[in-house]
Scaffold this motif. Structure first.
Motif, PDB file in Angstrom:
ATOM      1  N   PRO A  15       0.825  -1.220   0.000  1.00  0.00           N
ATOM      2  CA  PRO A  15       0.000   0.000   0.000  1.00  0.00           C
ATOM      3  C   PRO A  15       0.854   1.263   0.000  1.00  0.00           C
ATOM      4  O   PRO A  15       1.958   1.281   0.555  1.00  0.00           O
ATOM      5  N   VAL A  16       0.358   2.302  -0.653  1.00  0.00           N
ATOM      6  CA  VAL A  16       1.035   3.607  -0.652  1.00  0.00           C
ATOM      7  C   VAL A  16       0.090   4.642  -0.048  1.00  0.00           C
ATOM      8  O   VAL A  16      -1.134   4.518  -0.127  1.00  0.00           O
ATOM      9  N   THR A  17       0.671   5.634   0.537  1.00  0.00           N
ATOM     10  CA  THR A  17      -0.131   6.721   1.100  1.00  0.00           C
ATOM     11  C   THR A  17      -0.419   7.758   0.029  1.00  0.00           C
ATOM     12  O   THR A  17       0.290   7.831  -0.986  1.00  0.00           O
ATOM     13  N   PRO A  18      -1.463   8.553   0.201  1.00  0.00           N
ATOM     14  CA  PRO A  18      -1.772   9.583  -0.789  1.00  0.00           C
ATOM     15  C   PRO A  18      -0.578  10.500  -1.051  1.00  0.00           C
ATOM     16  O   PRO A  18       0.065  10.983  -0.115  1.00  0.00           O
ATOM     17  N   GLU A  53       2.259   9.592  -2.260  1.00  0.00           N
ATOM     18  CA  GLU A  53       3.503   8.818  -2.320  1.00  0.00           C
ATOM     19  C   GLU A  53       3.683   8.223  -3.712  1.00  0.00           C
ATOM     20  O   GLU A  53       2.723   7.762  -4.336  1.00  0.00           O
TER      21      GLU A  53
END
Length: 278
Positions: A232-235, A237
């Motif tokens: 998962p990536v953060t907004p 990123e």
């Protein structure tokens, strides 16, 4: 990037094809009375076993039902190839890793469709061999009918006119007919057993090759999935740059090599009978 590194571009004959040449194209593909519609399928199912000699009706029904099975398998192969193309089209607009992997997965799915098509040709060897038993049964039916007819005539004549001069003649004909029938029945028994074993040898050999090649594709497909970064990536990123093009191409090539080099001798699954004590 170059789209779709397809197995079909440089495919050489496989080792199994070199050992045993591919069968002729299935008769269901070359003699289509009703085209690709479902009408022919329904017609064969409704009329299966309705015509022909009594002796061969049951096997005639089986042969026609198997033709419907093969037509269904043809449809599955065509639809699977369309699915493969659509998968590649859908993934084309995705991020680099998704775009590359869905394209390569499309190659594998397309190959499954090709294997389905090849399986139909090999399956037809089984169906045609069973059909030859039906033809033998049909040829024996007249001998049975003649013997039964003479038996009925003799019984009727003995009841109506026991002293008729025709009676000895009919009885002699019945003796000859019974002798001919014995020969025909023996041939039917011998040939039916031989053809039955040959027919299902064709089917089981085709099933084994088809199943093992599907397993090969499934395994390499899972290797492709490992190249997708699903962390998962953060907004905001940015996901790390994809560098799996060479590896995904190598997986496809390895899969092709595995399919090409597959032979019966190297099959993973071998039949074994259990030995049980009394």
């Amino acid at each position: 990037m170059h789209r779709t590194y397809s197995m079909r571009q440089t495919r050489a004959p496989s080792q199994s094809q070199l050992q045993q040449p591919p069968p002729p194209v299935s008769s269901t593909k070359t003699s289509r009375l009703f085209g690709k519609t479902n009408f022919g399928h329904a017609f064969r199912k409704s009329t299966a076993g309705a015509f022909g000699p009594d002796l061969s009706k049951k096997l005639a029904q089986l042969v026609k039902m198997e033709k419907n099975v093969m037509r269904s398998m043809e449809l599955v192969g065509r639809e699977r190839r369309e699915v493969a193309r659509q998968l590649s089209i859908w993934g084309e607009e995705g991020e680099e890793d998704v775009s590359d992997i869905t394209d390569k997965l499309g190659v594998l799915i397309y190959e499954i469709g090709e294997l389905e098509d090849q399986f139909v040709d090999r399956y037809d060897q089984y169906r045609v061999t069973m059909k030859s038993i039906r033809n033998i049964e049909s040829s024996v039916q007249p001998s049975r009918d003649r013997k039964q007819k003479l038996t009925d005539q003799i019984a009727q004549l003995k009841y109506k006119d026991p002293t008729s001069p025709k009676l000895p003649i009919l009885e002699q004909e019945l003796v000859r007919s019974e002798a001919e029938s014995l020969v025909a029945e023996a041939q039917l028994s011998n040939i039916s057993r031989e053809k039955l074993k040959s027919a299902f040898t064709y089917q089981f050999d085709a099933l084994r090759e088809h199943s093992e090649k599907l397993a090969i594709i499934a395994n390499y497909g899972k290797h492709l999935l490992e190249l997708i970064d699903d962390s998962p990536v953060t907004p905001g990123e940015v996901r790390r740059e994809y560098d799996g093009y060479d590896e995904s191409k190598s997986i496809i090539q390895d899969c092709e090599d595995a399919l090409t080099n597959w032979t019966v001798e190297g099959a993973s699954v071998r039949p074994r009978r259990s030995v049980k004590g009394r």
